[in-house]
Scaffold this motif. Structure first.
Motif, mmCIF file in Angstrom:
data_model
loop_
_atom_site.group_PDB
_atom_site.id
_atom_site.type_symbol
_atom_site.label_atom_id
_atom_site.label_comp_id
_atom_site.label_asym_id
_atom_site.label_seq_id
_atom_site.Cartn_x
_atom_site.Cartn_y
_atom_site.Cartn_z
ATOM 1 N N THR A 55 -13.530 7.812 -4.478
ATOM 2 C CA THR A 55 -13.008 7.317 -3.199
ATOM 3 C C THR A 55 -12.077 8.349 -2.586
ATOM 4 O OG1 THR A 55 -13.104 5.051 -4.008
ATOM 5 C CG2 THR A 55 -11.700 5.455 -2.086
ATOM 6 N N VAL A 56 -12.291 8.645 -1.310
ATOM 7 C CA VAL A 56 -11.363 9.508 -0.569
ATOM 8 C C VAL A 56 -10.363 8.589 0.125
ATOM 9 C CG1 VAL A 56 -11.113 11.193 1.288
ATOM 10 C CG2 VAL A 56 -13.136 11.272 -0.194
ATOM 11 N N HIS A 57 -9.098 8.724 -0.257
ATOM 12 C CA HIS A 57 -8.044 7.902 0.354
ATOM 13 C C HIS A 57 -7.491 8.544 1.624
ATOM 14 C CE1 HIS A 57 -7.885 4.973 -2.847
ATOM 15 N NE2 HIS A 57 -7.916 5.954 -3.721
ATOM 16 N N ALA A 58 -7.462 9.863 1.635
ATOM 17 C CA ALA A 58 -6.949 10.588 2.799
ATOM 18 C C ALA A 58 -7.417 12.031 2.704
ATOM 19 C CB ALA A 58 -5.428 10.532 2.842
ATOM 20 N N VAL B 207 0.860 -1.186 0.000
ATOM 21 C CA VAL B 207 0.000 0.000 0.000
ATOM 22 C C VAL B 207 0.903 1.244 0.000
ATOM 23 C CG1 VAL B 207 -1.878 -1.181 1.206
ATOM 24 C CG2 VAL B 207 -0.217 0.114 2.523
ATOM 25 N N VAL B 208 0.333 2.365 -0.417
ATOM 26 C CA VAL B 208 1.122 3.600 -0.405
ATOM 27 C C VAL B 208 1.525 3.904 1.030
ATOM 28 C CG1 VAL B 208 1.060 6.086 -0.827
ATOM 29 C CG2 VAL B 208 0.117 4.511 -2.521
ATOM 30 N N HIS B 209 2.812 4.110 1.235
ATOM 31 C CA HIS B 209 3.348 4.403 2.563
ATOM 32 C C HIS B 209 2.785 5.724 3.057
ATOM 33 C CE1 HIS B 209 6.226 5.446 5.717
ATOM 34 N NE2 HIS B 209 6.429 4.137 5.814
ATOM 35 N N ASN B 210 2.478 5.786 4.336
ATOM 36 C CA ASN B 210 1.852 6.987 4.904
ATOM 37 C C ASN B 210 2.638 8.266 4.620
ATOM 38 O OD1 ASN B 210 3.494 7.728 7.485
ATOM 39 N ND2 ASN B 210 3.251 5.519 7.581
ATOM 40 N N SER B 211 3.950 8.210 4.611
ATOM 41 C CA SER B 211 4.755 9.414 4.388
ATOM 42 C C SER B 211 4.648 9.933 2.960
ATOM 43 C CB SER B 211 6.219 9.135 4.726
ATOM 44 O OG SER B 211 6.765 8.214 3.792
ATOM 45 N N ARG B 212 4.234 9.100 2.037
ATOM 46 C CA ARG B 212 4.138 9.503 0.634
ATOM 47 C C ARG B 212 2.967 10.441 0.368
ATOM 48 N NH1 ARG B 212 9.024 8.782 -1.409
ATOM 49 N NH2 ARG B 212 9.120 6.922 -2.656
ATOM 50 N N TYR B 213 1.979 10.447 1.240
ATOM 51 C CA TYR B 213 0.843 11.341 1.033
ATOM 52 C C TYR B 213 1.280 12.804 1.107
ATOM 53 C CZ TYR B 213 -2.315 7.374 1.160
ATOM 54 O OH TYR B 213 -2.973 6.197 0.873
ATOM 55 N N VAL B 214 2.268 13.086 1.937
ATOM 56 C CA VAL B 214 2.831 14.439 1.994
ATOM 57 C C VAL B 214 3.407 14.797 0.630
ATOM 58 C CG1 VAL B 214 4.608 15.873 3.071
ATOM 59 C CG2 VAL B 214 3.341 14.229 4.452
ATOM 60 N N LEU B 215 4.122 13.858 0.012
ATOM 61 C CA LEU B 215 4.705 14.101 -1.304
ATOM 62 C C LEU B 215 3.647 14.246 -2.390
ATOM 63 C CD1 LEU B 215 7.720 11.626 -1.193
ATOM 64 C CD2 LEU B 215 7.743 14.100 -0.875
ATOM 65 N N LEU B 216 2.551 13.508 -2.282
ATOM 66 C CA LEU B 216 1.480 13.649 -3.262
ATOM 67 C C LEU B 216 0.932 15.071 -3.240
ATOM 68 C CD1 LEU B 216 -0.440 10.286 -2.745
ATOM 69 C CD2 LEU B 216 1.230 10.842 -4.526
ATOM 70 N N TYR C 235 -6.072 9.064 7.264
ATOM 71 C CA TYR C 235 -6.071 8.062 6.198
ATOM 72 C C TYR C 235 -7.388 7.315 6.238
ATOM 73 C CZ TYR C 235 -1.153 9.184 6.562
ATOM 74 O OH TYR C 235 0.031 9.860 6.606
ATOM 75 N N THR C 236 -8.023 7.173 5.082
ATOM 76 C CA THR C 236 -9.353 6.574 5.023
ATOM 77 C C THR C 236 -9.336 5.211 4.339
ATOM 78 O OG1 THR C 236 -10.215 8.816 4.840
ATOM 79 C CG2 THR C 236 -11.736 7.048 4.365
ATOM 80 N N THR C 237 -8.915 5.195 3.077
ATOM 81 C CA THR C 237 -8.892 3.966 2.276
ATOM 82 C C THR C 237 -7.509 3.824 1.653
ATOM 83 O OG1 THR C 237 -11.231 4.287 1.757
ATOM 84 C CG2 THR C 237 -10.004 2.736 0.385
ATOM 85 N N PRO C 238 -6.790 2.734 1.905
ATOM 86 C CA PRO C 238 -5.440 2.589 1.345
ATOM 87 C C PRO C 238 -5.433 2.608 -0.183
ATOM 88 C CG PRO C 238 -5.872 0.911 3.004
ATOM 89 C CD PRO C 238 -7.180 1.590 2.729
#
Length: 147
Positions: free
Chosen positions: A108-111, A25-34, A71-74
């Protein structure tokens, strides 16, 4: 565009294989980069590139003061997603972003989260007022999807 995405901007962003963690799954820290990738693309397209050699770099010298995410849906595979962001508030020296990481079809809301940035002086590293050019450019992102 749904009611929840009528304000702000939606930027397509690519998930790469190396964004995934050992569980696939997308690593939690990558959402900052997105969010960074989405914001960088938006501001560059609107004439405010993040280029230290550029003439307007001092106008966009911001640092992150606060970042929160739920985080909602991986996200479970590489491919396109959408980052929806808007400004909840423009202060004297700060911008308060709201954001959502969505599936490519926006279903879908992922985060979702919030990010506060403060404009600082490059020499003193103290907060300094946001100039009129950046303020005007940022104002097109104002509004909350919940409103």
């Amino acid at each position: 565009m749904t009611t929840a995405t009528r304000v702000g901007h939606i930027e397509p962003v690519q998930i790469h294989f190396d964004d995934l963690d050992a569980m696939g799954v997308v690593h939690n820290s990558r959402y900052v980069l997105l969010l960074e990738r989405a914001l960088s693309a938006f501001w560059t397209r609107h004439g405010w590139p993040f280029d230290p050699a550029g003439p307007h770099f001092a106008d966009i010298f911001f640092v992150v003061r606060e970042f929160s995410i739920t985080y909602t849906t991986p996200i479970i595979s590489p491919g396109p997603v959408a980052v929806h962001f808007w400004l909840d508030h423009i202060g004297r020296s700060s911008l308060v972003y709201g954001f959502r990481v969505l599936s490519e079809d926006h279903a879908t809301v992922h985060a979702e989260g919030r990010r506060v940035q403060v404009k600082i002086d490059r020499t003193t590293l103290q907060p300094t007022p946001i100039g009129p050019g950046v303020r005007e450019a940022a104002s097109r992102l104002l509004g909350s999807p919940a409103a």
